[in-house]
Design an enzyme around this catalytic site. Structure first.
Site, PDB file in Angstrom:
ATOM      1  N   GLU A 288       0.840  -1.234   0.130  1.00  0.00           N
ATOM      2  CA  GLU A 288       0.024  -0.009   0.070  1.00  0.00           C
ATOM      3  C   GLU A 288       0.938   1.234  -0.160  1.00  0.00           C
ATOM      4  O   GLU A 288       0.788   2.291   1.044  1.00  0.00           O
ATOM      5  CB  GLU A 288      -1.042  -0.028   1.159  1.00  0.00           C
ATOM      6  CG  GLU A 288      -2.052  -1.110   1.197  1.00  0.00           C
ATOM      7  CD  GLU A 288      -3.161  -0.827   2.414  1.00  0.00           C
ATOM      8  OE1 GLU A 288      -3.025   0.147   3.124  1.00  0.00           O
ATOM      9  OE2 GLU A 288      -3.731  -1.783   2.346  1.00  0.00           O
TER      10      GLU A 288
ATOM     11  N   GLU B 258      -5.137  -8.619   1.055  1.00  0.00           N
ATOM     12  CA  GLU B 258      -5.866  -8.279   2.046  1.00  0.00           C
ATOM     13  C   GLU B 258      -7.383  -7.927   2.018  1.00  0.00           C
ATOM     14  O   GLU B 258      -7.826  -7.166   1.103  1.00  0.00           O
ATOM     15  CB  GLU B 258      -5.176  -7.086   3.059  1.00  0.00           C
ATOM     16  CG  GLU B 258      -3.893  -7.240   3.531  1.00  0.00           C
ATOM     17  CD  GLU B 258      -3.495  -5.757   4.282  1.00  0.00           C
ATOM     18  OE1 GLU B 258      -4.241  -5.104   4.702  1.00  0.00           O
ATOM     19  OE2 GLU B 258      -2.201  -5.595   4.337  1.00  0.00           O
TER      20      GLU B 258
END
Ligand code: FCB
Length: 457
Positions: A168, A363
């Site tokens: 991320e 995720e």
């Protein structure tokens, strides 16, 4: 509740994910030096209750127990991250054999249990020593990161095939340098653009290094794209707000990494801040180095609209002045995040189109206010429902042609949820932080059941 009975293609990887600073603890052990998250969490006011990762889930001392838990759940794969400050405590100095040794043992333990390690090199714990030299704002970070990658892949590449450079980069840049919610906690939009560029440059510089040290590696990056919705009856201004938000949330990374260019309009929309001289010749070619798959982390959609006359137009995200965040639509998780399997499917499908690559959902999950019940179990029907609905949306997408190779539940364990500290529980396994006792939640049992009913088991 009806039994969930959807199946996924042969070879699909069923996993769970964690990150070093969120679970390991042992913050000052075996030569680990502080990261920006140690500094940030120890400074007053940055995390709920002043919580830090000093102890976290004490995973550093409980590897055998935690791997046994994964095996009992029937996981095929475990996604974890390596703490850079355990490997190179000074950031770019000599490697620390004790730090390397920890991951070496973890990998062996996983392989003995029949679980594939999926390793992320950077999940936000930059050595503080490097931040002292400018951190992600210093272009040299690309070389520092590539050297660190060489150490880790050189040590584990004989046993680990799945490598992810960054987790991320949006959070490590925009959330960390513009919004100030994550370490190092700056509030400067231009800095966030520079950091994003250097994160991508570090990624692109490391890709060939990983391949060199691990022939046959599956090399990846994990992004956190989010589907952006404008108002249903929106006008042209709202459509422009959606475009700007989409650029700052998604295009900022999809563009350079998969198309070798910043997205349409982004450079113009930010021209009042910079001439973009930090983007140098050759950078975009390095950043768009070919990958083998893309990791997608996604939890919720984003809703925006255009600011109206007289309304505050400032927005810290790059190119987003005039973009106003709209409240999420219920149902909401304990994080206040909108539950939307539909948007999950949309953004995963878009990620596949943008990248042209096989996708892993690296995720996905939800936080709820879990408690251990009188019967000793943790009943979390909302997390069970969230898991099933998101898997069902993905199964529909696979039926329609999506090349999805795996799903990783966030998270294996309740853990240190960054600025939210230990207040927010995402685990499929409950952790009692006073005893470090692990209890598989109902959602963990459901996940194990879903894995066990897949064909070929
Ligand atoms: C993601 C992070 C992960 C965790 C989840 C809830 O943004 O990658 O570490 O905090 O959100």
């Amino acid at each position: 509740m009806e039994t969930f009975a959807r199946t996924f293609p042969d070879g699909f990887l069923w996993g769970a994910a964690t990150a070093s600073y969120q679970i390991e603890g042992a913050a000052a052990e075996d030569g680990r030096a502080p990261s920006i998250w140690d500094t940030f969490s120890h400074a007053p006011g940055n995390t709920a209750n002043g919580d830090t990762g000093d102890v976290a889930c004490d995973h550093y001392h409980r590897v055998a127990e935690d791997v046994a838990l994964m095996r009992d759940l029937g996981l095929d794969a475990y996604r974890f991250s390596v703490a850079w400050p355990r490997i190179h405590p000074e950031g770019d100095g000599p490697a620390n054999p004790l730090g390397v040794g920890f991951y070496d043992r973890l990998v062996d333990e996983l392989l003995r249990a029949g679980i594939q390690p999926v390793v992320t090199l950077y999940h936000w714990d930059l050595p503080q020593a490097l931040d002292d030299r400018g951190g992600w704002l210093n272009r040299d970070v690309a070389e520092w990161f590539a050297d660190y990658a060489a150490t880790v892949v050189g040590a584990l590449g004989d046993r680990v095939r799945h490598w992810t450079t960054l987790n991320e980069p949006w959070c490590a840049s925009v959330l960390s340098y513009a919004i100030g919610e994550h370490a190092p906690g700056h509030r400067d939009t231009l800095e966030s653009m520079v950091a994003a560029h250097h994160l991508m440059l570090a990624h692109g510089t490391a890709v060939p290094v990983i391949r060199e040290h691990c022939p046959g590696a599956e090399v990846s990056i994990t992004l956190n794209p989010t589907h952006v919705w404008g108002p249903e009856d929106g006008d042209d201004l709202d459509a422009d707000a959606v475009r700007r938000a989409d650029n700052a949330l998604n295009g900022l990374f999809f563009g350079p990494i998969f198309h070798g260019a910043y997205p349409d309009g982004f450079l113009d929309d930010t021209a009042h801040l910079t001439d973009h001289a930090y983007v140098r010749d050759g950078d975009l070619a390095a950043i768009s180095a070919p990958l083998d798959n893309l990791g997608v982390n996604n939890y919720f959609p984003t809703r925006v609209r255009a600011a109206r006359a007289g309304e505050d137009r400032t927005n810290p995200m790059p190119g987003c002045d005039g973009v106003v965040a709209e409240p999420p639509h219920p149902p909401l998780t304990a994080m206040g995040w909108e539950v939307s399997p539909e948007s999950h499917r949309l953004i995963v499908e878009r990620s596949a189109r943008e990248s042209g690559l096989p996708i892993y959902v690296t995720e996905n999950g939800s936080a709820w206010d879990d408690t251990v019940a009188a019967d000793g179990a943790v009943h979390d029907p909302e997390r069970v429902a969230y898991l099933r609905s998101h898997l069902a949306a993905l199964a529909d997408a696979v039926d329609d042609g999506l090349d999805l190779r795996g799903y990783f539940a966030w998270s294996l364990l309740d853990n240190f949820e960054w600025a939210y500290g230990y207040d927010k529980r995402f685990g499929i396994v409950h952790v009692d932080y006073s005893t470090q006792r692990r209890t598989v939640k109902d959602s963990g049992r459901e996940y194990a059941r879903i894995i066990a009913m897949q064909p070929g088991r």
